[in-house]
Design an enzyme around this catalytic site. Sequence first.
Site, PDB file in Angstrom:
ATOM      1  N   ASP A  25      49.763 -24.045  -5.311  1.00 14.48           N
ATOM      2  CA  ASP A  25      50.932 -24.822  -5.245  1.00 14.48           C
ATOM      3  C   ASP A  25      50.996 -25.983  -6.412  1.00 14.48           C
ATOM      4  O   ASP A  25      49.798 -26.702  -6.752  1.00 14.48           O
ATOM      5  CB  ASP A  25      51.245 -25.535  -3.919  1.00 14.48           C
ATOM      6  N   ASP A  29      54.942 -28.928  -2.261  1.00 14.55           N
ATOM      7  CA  ASP A  29      55.781 -28.474  -1.163  1.00 14.55           C
ATOM      8  C   ASP A  29      55.074 -27.433  -0.211  1.00 14.55           C
ATOM      9  O   ASP A  29      55.492 -27.162   0.944  1.00 14.55           O
ATOM     10  CB  ASP A  29      57.099 -27.698  -1.723  1.00 14.55           C
ATOM     11  N   ASP A  33      53.189 -21.264  -6.204  1.00 11.54           N
ATOM     12  CA  ASP A  33      54.341 -20.896  -7.010  1.00 11.54           C
ATOM     13  C   ASP A  33      53.933 -20.741  -8.237  1.00 11.54           C
ATOM     14  O   ASP A  33      52.498 -20.517  -8.635  1.00 11.54           O
ATOM     15  CB  ASP A  33      55.226 -22.113  -6.947  1.00 11.54           C
ATOM     16  N   ASP A 102      55.317  -6.277  -7.959  1.00  5.12           N
ATOM     17  CA  ASP A 102      55.466  -5.507  -6.729  1.00  5.12           C
ATOM     18  C   ASP A 102      56.781  -5.245  -6.388  1.00  5.12           C
ATOM     19  O   ASP A 102      57.520  -6.138  -6.405  1.00  5.12           O
ATOM     20  CB  ASP A 102      54.695  -6.435  -5.377  1.00  5.12           C
ATOM     21  N   GLU A 245      51.772   2.393  -3.160  1.00  2.72           N
ATOM     22  CA  GLU A 245      50.972   2.194  -1.908  1.00  2.72           C
ATOM     23  C   GLU A 245      51.671   3.469  -1.084  1.00  2.72           C
ATOM     24  O   GLU A 245      52.677   3.748  -0.692  1.00  2.72           O
ATOM     25  CB  GLU A 245      51.788   1.167  -1.179  1.00  2.72           C
ATOM     26  N   HIS A 317      46.491  -8.122   0.632  1.00  2.00           N
ATOM     27  CA  HIS A 317      47.222  -9.095   1.630  1.00  2.00           C
ATOM     28  C   HIS A 317      47.547  -8.533   2.798  1.00  2.00           C
ATOM     29  O   HIS A 317      48.129  -9.409   3.722  1.00  2.00           O
ATOM     30  CB  HIS A 317      48.493  -9.412   0.900  1.00  2.00           C
ATOM     31  N   ASP A 318      47.141  -7.356   3.326  1.00  3.60           N
ATOM     32  CA  ASP A 318      47.836  -6.741   4.450  1.00  3.60           C
ATOM     33  C   ASP A 318      46.292  -6.269   5.250  1.00  3.60           C
ATOM     34  O   ASP A 318      46.262  -5.956   6.253  1.00  3.60           O
ATOM     35  CB  ASP A 318      48.292  -5.385   4.297  1.00  3.60           C
TER      36      ASP A 318
HETATM   37  O1  TEU Z   1      52.906  -2.451   3.655  1.00  2.30           O
HETATM   38  C1  TEU Z   1      53.051  -1.192   4.222  1.00  2.30           C
HETATM   39  C2  TEU Z   1      52.253  -1.026   5.767  1.00  2.30           C
HETATM   40  O2  TEU Z   1      52.582   0.037   6.317  1.00  2.30           O
HETATM   41  C3  TEU Z   1      51.623  -1.867   5.982  1.00  2.30           C
HETATM   42  O3  TEU Z   1      52.143  -3.252   6.516  1.00  2.30           O
HETATM   43  C4  TEU Z   1      50.933  -1.509   7.399  1.00  2.30           C
HETATM   44  O4  TEU Z   1      51.615  -1.241   8.207  1.00  2.30           O
HETATM   45  C5  TEU Z   1      50.167  -2.788   8.177  1.00  2.30           C
HETATM   46  O5  TEU Z   1      49.736  -3.774   7.089  1.00  2.30           O
HETATM   47  C6  TEU Z   1      49.022  -2.115   8.790  1.00  2.30           C
HETATM   48  O6  TEU Z   1      47.697  -2.608   8.459  1.00  2.30           O
HETATM   49  C7  TEU Z   1      53.624  -2.871   2.642  1.00  2.30           C
HETATM   50  C8  TEU Z   1      53.405  -4.261   2.113  1.00  2.30           C
HETATM   51  O7  TEU Z   1      52.107  -4.248   1.774  1.00  2.30           O
HETATM   52  C9  TEU Z   1      53.455  -5.046   3.456  1.00  2.30           C
HETATM   53  O8  TEU Z   1      53.013  -6.369   3.151  1.00  2.30           O
HETATM   54  C10 TEU Z   1      54.901  -5.259   4.051  1.00  2.30           C
HETATM   55  O9  TEU Z   1      54.869  -5.851   5.184  1.00  2.30           O
HETATM   56  C11 TEU Z   1      55.357  -3.809   4.075  1.00  2.30           C
HETATM   57  O10 TEU Z   1      55.180  -2.772   3.331  1.00  2.30           O
HETATM   58  C12 TEU Z   1      56.987  -3.902   4.402  1.00  2.30           C
HETATM   59  O11 TEU Z   1      57.514  -4.116   3.218  1.00  2.30           O
END
Ligand code: TEU
Length: 542
Positions: A25, A29, A33, A102, A245, A317-318
């Site tokens: 940041d 805020d 960013d 992305d 992806e 990030h997932d």
């Molecule tokens: O993720 C696709 C997705 O299928 C994942 O969210 C998965 O379902 C979940 O993380 C299971 O572990 C992409 C992006 O990376 C995610 O951040 C988004 O939330 C999603 O698409 C929708 O855009």
Amino acid sequence: MLDKTKYGWWKSAVFYQIYPKSFQDSDGDGIGDIPGIIGRLDYLAELGVDGIWLSPVCASPQADNGYDISDYRSIWPPFGTMEDMEGLISEAKKRGISIIMDMVLNHTSDEHRWFTEALKSKDNPYHDYYVWRDGEPGTPPNDMRGCFGGSAWEYVPSLGQYYFHQFAVKQPDLNWDNPRLRRELYDMIRFWVQKGVEGFRLDVIDSVAKEPDRKITARGPRLHEYIRELSANAFIEPGIVTVGEAWSADTGEAIRWSSPDGSELSMVFQFEHICLDRGEEKWDSRPFSLPKLKRCFERWQRELHGKGWNSLFLDNHDLPRAVSHWGDDGKYRVESAKLLALMLHGMEGTPYIFQGEEIGMTNIRLGLEEYEDTETLNMIAERREMGYSDAEILESVHRQSRDNARTPMQWDDSENAGFTTGTPWFAVNDNFREINVKSALSDKNSVFYFYKRLIALRKEHPVFREGDFTLLEPEDETLFAYIRAARTERLLIVCNFASEARRWRAPAGFESAPVLLANYPEPEGDLRPWEARLYLAGEGEK
Ligand code: TEU
């Protein structure tokens, strides 16, 4: 320096993923960013990465932290302005770093102009940009469920119709059967190419040819037709790097996606290794098996060698943090973080480092009420409904929540880990006082400098890019060892995936080979807990 105008430059590159909301940041805020990213480019140049995969920065109501775009051609104001974005692109380029945006082409936000227009009437010109079915309240077209729980169909009384949304209700799926929609997306991508963006990560791209009446989302019949059209109309320059992806991809599909004829994409993110220890649902677990992981990587390495191209990643990030998922984020955090880096980067493909992975950042353990991610919140509500105890739910959330990856980047041991002078949008991990960039940069044995050396070695030795792959001891429960062989040099990577020492001797041909990189001093003889070594045999070509 890589010639990024040429097809295939990414085969000698290493990329770094930034989740902008949690990176740095700059204005207090509490939200990361773009100016904050610009201020950290020298750090990324020091690490030696060649590109940044930037999670979405476009205008968005943030129902899914930016993966719900309401305007593809403007920046979400808390992230900055278009001038900031142009500044990031040019400042990164000065440091030899490409920006890979992305792009969410499978759906938009329900606040996107196209969708607000579509809601006006069935014959509105934008109505057919989305997937609609006539119906009665309470009787959706079928029982398809969204990835975040609940029905995949949302009813709009004023239209007497349902719209399809694979993800949140606020993320209506786009109708790729509409050529006008596809043209709009291609033009939008060209807008960003003209701005100097050199690559794209394509969100759930394997779902764009969906056929919900047949309950098909991923790998629809027209998928590769659409991808070839997308590539021909949007990724025109051979140097544009693209990574799709594709949760549904197997090796056969990945070869199609990443064909060297350039007709589709550069590579895909496939998730077979990620799902090996998942149960029926991601929130349920199966016992981890190293032999299964080894066989999985072996298959992807051998089947794509010379035919397609692998991406290489352990987290994003997932996903939960790599060192917490596959390593030991306690006593052997540093050793196991380095081991995972060497295990992954020694393979053929383009490696991706997720922000904080290079300093061994770990999962976070919060109370259920502190989580933020929409997928996690829906799961908590659903499983409470189903009668799961909070203790059972908390165990799953601690292990698998996407929020594990979204804690603010830990820059130093000052308040909020140097991420913000304000109140951070999400919890900072308490271990930031020990685990942070400042302490990593002052310790020559840190995870950071291990990554830096590994990235440099990948650029010095062609065998990383060209070598074949031979797995050793496939059934061994704790040893992961493989050989990469190319024209004049061979690599041996050996990893002890255990908190106990074990017997080991270098195989024939490597008995006197020098160790180029190791995560312990004096790397010889038996392997110590989580010990990893990289041996080079043969005269490395310069
Ligand atoms: O993720 C696709 C997705 O299928 C994942 O969210 C998965 O379902 C979940 O993380 C299971 O572990 C992409 C992006 O990376 C995610 O951040 C988004 O939330 C999603 O698409 C929708 O855009």
